[in-house]
Design a protein around this motif. Structure first.
Motif, short mmCIF file in Angstrom:
data_model
loop_
_atom_site.label_atom_id
_atom_site.label_comp_id
_atom_site.label_asym_id
_atom_site.label_seq_id
_atom_site.Cartn_x
_atom_site.Cartn_y
_atom_site.Cartn_z
N VAL A 21 -28.72 29.52 -45.30
CA VAL A 21 -28.54 28.23 -44.70
C VAL A 21 -27.94 27.22 -45.50
CG1 VAL A 21 -29.67 26.88 -43.24
CG2 VAL A 21 -30.54 28.91 -43.49
N ASP A 44 -24.11 25.95 -45.72
CA ASP A 44 -23.63 25.14 -44.94
C ASP A 44 -23.38 23.78 -45.38
OD1 ASP A 44 -23.16 27.44 -43.15
OD2 ASP A 44 -25.12 27.19 -42.40
N THR A 76 -20.95 23.24 -47.55
CA THR A 76 -19.66 23.20 -46.82
C THR A 76 -19.51 21.80 -46.30
OG1 THR A 76 -20.15 25.48 -46.38
CG2 THR A 76 -18.13 24.39 -45.32
N VAL A 77 -20.57 21.23 -45.80
CA VAL A 77 -20.47 19.91 -45.10
C VAL A 77 -20.18 18.98 -46.37
CG1 VAL A 77 -21.78 17.98 -44.16
CG2 VAL A 77 -21.74 20.35 -43.31
N LEU A 133 -16.42 19.28 -47.64
CA LEU A 133 -15.50 18.77 -46.87
C LEU A 133 -15.56 17.01 -46.69
CD1 LEU A 133 -15.89 21.01 -43.76
CD2 LEU A 133 -13.87 20.70 -45.00
N VAL A 134 -16.80 16.50 -46.61
CA VAL A 134 -17.21 15.20 -46.17
C VAL A 134 -16.99 14.54 -47.66
CG1 VAL A 134 -18.52 13.48 -45.30
CG2 VAL A 134 -18.20 15.73 -44.19
N PHE A 169 -15.18 14.24 -50.36
CA PHE A 169 -14.14 13.48 -51.02
C PHE A 169 -13.47 12.19 -49.96
CE2 PHE A 169 -11.83 15.26 -47.58
CZ PHE A 169 -10.41 14.80 -47.75
N LEU A 170 -14.17 12.28 -48.75
CA LEU A 170 -13.89 11.09 -47.95
C LEU A 170 -14.08 9.81 -48.82
CD1 LEU A 170 -12.65 11.27 -45.19
CD2 LEU A 170 -14.94 10.60 -44.26
N VAL A 205 -11.62 9.03 -51.25
CA VAL A 205 -10.48 8.45 -50.71
C VAL A 205 -10.47 6.93 -50.30
CG1 VAL A 205 -9.04 8.55 -48.80
CG2 VAL A 205 -9.68 10.63 -49.73
N ALA A 206 -11.73 6.54 -49.64
CA ALA A 206 -12.01 5.52 -49.33
C ALA A 206 -11.93 4.54 -50.63
CB ALA A 206 -13.50 5.34 -48.62
N ARG A 229 -8.38 3.89 -51.76
CA ARG A 229 -7.86 2.71 -51.14
C ARG A 229 -8.32 1.38 -51.52
NH1 ARG A 229 -5.77 3.15 -44.95
NH2 ARG A 229 -6.77 0.80 -45.14
N GLU A 278 -6.64 0.41 -54.82
CA GLU A 278 -5.51 0.13 -54.40
C GLU A 278 -5.28 -1.37 -54.16
OE1 GLU A 278 -2.67 3.66 -53.49
OE2 GLU A 278 -3.23 2.64 -51.65
N ARG A 279 -6.11 -1.63 -53.16
CA ARG A 279 -5.83 -3.06 -52.82
C ARG A 279 -6.26 -4.28 -53.66
NH1 ARG A 279 -9.08 -3.59 -47.26
NH2 ARG A 279 -8.00 -1.74 -46.84
#
Lengths: 137, 96
Positions: free
Chosen positions: B66, B69, B72-73, B76-77, B79-80, B83-84, B87, B90-91
């Motif tokens: 178990v 999983d 996996t989550v 997947l999530v 690196f979000l 990325v934020a 950004r 960068e600003r």
């Protein structure tokens, strides 16, 4: 602002995230997962899309307004709890149907799945409602 | 001297967990000391990846499929957030 690498990666990752959120949703009543985590992953998929292509694109891609998602999710969840009343059992009792699929085994369908679907929609709606205005600033 | 399969598994997972633990500690030092914000963001991303590895090794040690999983989550999530952060950096410019 928009990077080619991120946009290309998003094209591959977006279907994967949505598929995984649905996987979490449908197996949630027997193993870890369920509507809440599934809804969060679905919202994360849309946020990723927004980071890569811009938030305006997300608003266009969303089939419904996040507020509508919350409302319909709550409606589905509450409705699913009342089915047991018609079966002569207390409110929120789970009802199950075993559906036999040839060569695959038994498929458990029941009101908890409907309840999870409502939670899924509500959580995805709330998360998007919070994050989209923040990202638009 | 020959090792049984179980002993090899215990040894391998224990070694892997110890190595990932040391790596996590070193990354944490970079996270605390990192002279600039980009350093800290990269350290945070690396911590996420190391956590995925740690969960995977623990899954093999405890034989709890178990947990995969969760990994996996997280993969997947995870690196979000990076990325934020990218950004945001960068600003506001590269200066810390």
């Amino acid at each position: 602002m928009t990077s080619l690498i991120l946009r290309t990666a998003t094209r591959f990752l977006l279907p994967l995230l949505v598929l995984f959120s649905l996987f979490l949703l449908v197996r949630g009543h027997h193993e870890p997962g369920g509507g809440f985590s599934g809804g969060l992953v679905a919202a994360a998929a849309f946020v990723l899309y927004g980071l890569a292509f811009g938030i305006a694109e997300v608003r266009k891609a969303l089939p419904l307004d996040p507020r509508t998602l919350i409302g319909s999710g709550l409606l589905i969840a509450v409705t699913s709890t009342t089915f047991s009343l018609f079966a002569g059992q207390p409110l929120m009792t789970s009802l199950w149907w075993k559906v036999a699929i040839p060569g695959f085994g038994d498929l458990d369908l029941g009101t908890p799945l409907l309840f999870d679907l409502g939670v899924y929609l509500a959580v995805a709606g709330v998360t998007l409602l919070i994050i989209l205005p923040l990202a638009e600033e | 001297m020959s090792l049984s399969g179980l002993e090899i598994k215990t040894l391998a997972t224990g070694l892997a967990l110890a190595m990932v633990g040391i790596a996590l500690f070193l990354t944490f030092i970079r996270l605390v000391r990192g002279p600039t914000l980009p350093d800290r963001v990269v350290a945070l991303d690396l911590m996420g990846v190391l956590t995925v590895g740690m969960i995977a090794a623990y899954e093999i040690a405890m034989e709890q499929p178990v947990l995969l999983d969760t990994a996996t989550v997280l993969a997947l999530v995870g690196f979000l957030g990076t990325v934020a952060f990218a950004r945001y950096l960068e600003r506001r410019g590269r200066d810390a």
